[in-house]
Scaffold this motif. Structure first.
Motif, PDB file in Angstrom:
ATOM      1  N   ASN A  43       0.809  -1.222   0.000  1.00 33.45           N
ATOM      2  CA  ASN A  43       0.000   0.000   0.000  1.00 33.45           C
ATOM      3  C   ASN A  43       0.837   1.264   0.000  1.00 33.45           C
ATOM      4  O   ASN A  43       0.344   2.339   0.354  1.00 33.45           O
ATOM      5  N   GLY A  48      -2.977   7.790   2.045  1.00 31.99           N
ATOM      6  CA  GLY A  48      -3.180   7.677   3.481  1.00 31.99           C
ATOM      7  C   GLY A  48      -3.701   6.304   3.854  1.00 31.99           C
ATOM      8  O   GLY A  48      -4.339   5.627   3.046  1.00 31.99           O
ATOM      9  N   VAL A  49      -3.409   5.866   5.069  1.00 30.63           N
ATOM     10  CA  VAL A  49      -3.921   4.606   5.589  1.00 30.63           C
ATOM     11  C   VAL A  49      -5.312   4.851   6.151  1.00 30.63           C
ATOM     12  O   VAL A  49      -5.541   5.828   6.866  1.00 30.63           O
ATOM     13  N   ARG A  50      -6.250   3.976   5.849  1.00 30.24           N
ATOM     14  CA  ARG A  50      -7.643   4.163   6.270  1.00 30.24           C
ATOM     15  C   ARG A  50      -8.100   3.026   7.180  1.00 30.24           C
ATOM     16  O   ARG A  50      -7.479   1.982   7.258  1.00 30.24           O
ATOM     17  N   ASN A  51      -9.219   3.286   7.875  1.00 27.52           N
ATOM     18  CA  ASN A  51      -9.792   2.329   8.828  1.00 27.52           C
ATOM     19  C   ASN A  51      -8.800   1.976   9.928  1.00 27.52           C
ATOM     20  O   ASN A  51      -8.757   0.847  10.412  1.00 27.52           O
ATOM     21  N   GLU A  56      -5.626   7.462  11.459  1.00 28.85           N
ATOM     22  CA  GLU A  56      -6.450   7.628  10.261  1.00 28.85           C
ATOM     23  C   GLU A  56      -5.872   8.693   9.331  1.00 28.85           C
ATOM     24  O   GLU A  56      -5.614   9.829   9.740  1.00 28.85           O
ATOM     25  N   GLY A  57      -5.645   8.301   8.072  1.00 28.96           N
ATOM     26  CA  GLY A  57      -5.194   9.247   7.066  1.00 28.96           C
ATOM     27  C   GLY A  57      -3.702   9.473   7.018  1.00 28.96           C
ATOM     28  O   GLY A  57      -3.216  10.185   6.133  1.00 28.96           O
ATOM     29  N   CYS A 137     -11.163   0.765   1.976  1.00 29.21           N
ATOM     30  CA  CYS A 137     -10.033   1.619   2.336  1.00 29.21           C
ATOM     31  C   CYS A 137     -10.069   3.024   1.741  1.00 29.21           C
ATOM     32  O   CYS A 137      -9.684   3.981   2.402  1.00 29.21           O
ATOM     33  N   HIS A 138     -10.478   3.177   0.493  1.00 33.51           N
ATOM     34  CA  HIS A 138     -10.379   4.492  -0.144  1.00 33.51           C
ATOM     35  C   HIS A 138     -11.656   4.909  -0.876  1.00 33.51           C
ATOM     36  O   HIS A 138     -11.679   5.958  -1.532  1.00 33.51           O
ATOM     37  N   TYR A 140     -14.553   5.852   0.494  1.00 34.93           N
ATOM     38  CA  TYR A 140     -15.165   7.007   1.161  1.00 34.93           C
ATOM     39  C   TYR A 140     -14.564   8.313   0.648  1.00 34.93           C
ATOM     40  O   TYR A 140     -15.277   9.317   0.470  1.00 34.93           O
ATOM     41  N   GLU A 141     -13.259   8.306   0.411  1.00 34.26           N
ATOM     42  CA  GLU A 141     -12.569   9.516  -0.056  1.00 34.26           C
ATOM     43  C   GLU A 141     -12.967   9.875  -1.485  1.00 34.26           C
ATOM     44  O   GLU A 141     -12.658  10.977  -1.957  1.00 34.26           O
ATOM     45  N   TRP A 279      -5.415  -3.478   7.150  1.00 35.99           N
ATOM     46  CA  TRP A 279      -4.158  -3.230   7.851  1.00 35.99           C
ATOM     47  C   TRP A 279      -4.192  -3.818   9.253  1.00 35.99           C
ATOM     48  O   TRP A 279      -3.250  -4.484   9.690  1.00 35.99           O
TER      49      TRP A 279
END
Length: 316
Positions: A43, A48-51, A56-57, A137-138, A140-141, A279
């Motif tokens: 990744n 950004g790392v999510r969840n 966060e982020g 993971c992404h 939502y963004e 993650w």
């Protein structure tokens, strides 16, 4: 070349969520731990790392940098190099690197992560930015974007159904005509999605960042976010050379504890995990493996009888 000792209690191959989490836990038990890895993780391309509520982020490089410094603080040593081969006998494991020679250890933890098989049509620089492989993971963004899910069949339809709530429009591009006539496809259509039986031939990035795809059937699609299936394959190179039993996905068969069929080898992380292994799941599997390794060292041949006396199996 940096000078390193040559024998360790545990060698960990991989420095992602599983490998680093395990390395810290092992080092805190005062074991001599070596991590052999390349800096590019699965990744790494993500913004950004999510969840991950406590981080966060955060950029993957920042998160991994913090974990690496923590590991070093507990005495973990790092060799930033490619692990070329791994072998194991009843008494010893050996890991050979590209530039730093061989290292031996009493135990080996495989935490290599998966192999990424990206399609040839994918525009450069879009993986991890506009193109993803997870509906959690992404997505939502990219809420409100036009979405496309691309892949073989049912898994792609499932990805589309799990992500349709974010999409201004959702198109599933699949190769499986049978799946396109099945209940998942019907459900996606009922939720406003489109199912296209076709394959992407070429794609390019537009000025606004969207990706324009042209299918083999001549259809042009524009999407702000693309979800791919089938891009994450089990990392089998070491599992095969070590002679480990494989699971139905082709990765190393393990117990929940990370134990493999070889008594000196453990496996953790997303290398042999099911789809959507987040993650935190990878980190947790690293903890499970580290605990199991510590138990193996502590109890040795008494381990089975110890857990039986407690009413628990060593695989739990």
């Amino acid at each position: 070349m940096t000078s390193h000792q040559r024998h360790y209690d545990v060698v960990v191959i991989g420095a992602g969520a599983a490998g680093l989490t395990a390395a810290v836990m092992l080092a805190r038990t005062k074991l001599q731990v070596l991590v052999v890895a390349l800096r590019d993780r699965f990744n790494s391309a993500a913004e950004g790392v999510r969840n991950l509520p406590y981080a966060e982020g955060i950029a993957p490089s920042d998160l991994y940098g913090t974990m690496e410094r923590t590991a070093i603080g507990y005495g973990v040593r790092f060799v930033w190099d490619e692990a070329r081969t791994a072998s194991a006998t009843d008494d010893l494991v050996t890991v050979a690197t590209r530039e730093n020679g061989e290292f031996t250890a009493d135990r080996l933890l495989l935490a290599t992560g998966p192999v990424t098989d990206l399609p040839a049509w994918l525009p450069e620089g879009t993986w991890g930015k506009r193109v993803f492989e997870c509906p959690f993971c992404h997505t939502y963004e990219n809420d409100g974007d036009h979405f496309a899910c691309v892949g073989a069949g049912r898994e792609t339809l499932g990805m589309a159904l799990m992500s349709v709530q974010y999409a201004a429009t959702m198109t599933a591009v699949i190769r499986d005509e049978e799946a396109a006539a099945g209940p998942l496809a019907d459900r996606l259509r009922a939720r406003g999605g489109t199912v296209l039986v076709d394959e992407v031939a070429t794609a390019s990035t537009l000025a606004g960042g969207e990706i324009e795809m042209v299918t083999k059937g001549g259809v042009t699609l524009t999407a702000g976010a693309i979800l791919l299936t089938g891009v994450k394959q089990p990392a089998v190179r070491f599992a095969e050379t070590l002679g480990l039993e494989l699971n139905e996905r082709g990765g190393a068969r393990t117990l929940v504890s990370g134990r493999t069929s070889h008594p000196r080898v453990w496996s953790a992380g997303s290398a042999n995990a099911p789809s959507f292994f987040l993650w935190t799941g990878a980190a947790s599997s690293g903890q499970n493996a580290a605990q199991s390794i510590c138990e193996d060292i502590a109890f040795g041949p008494l381990q089975s009888s110890y857990w039986q006396e407690l009413g628990r199996t060593a695989s739990s």
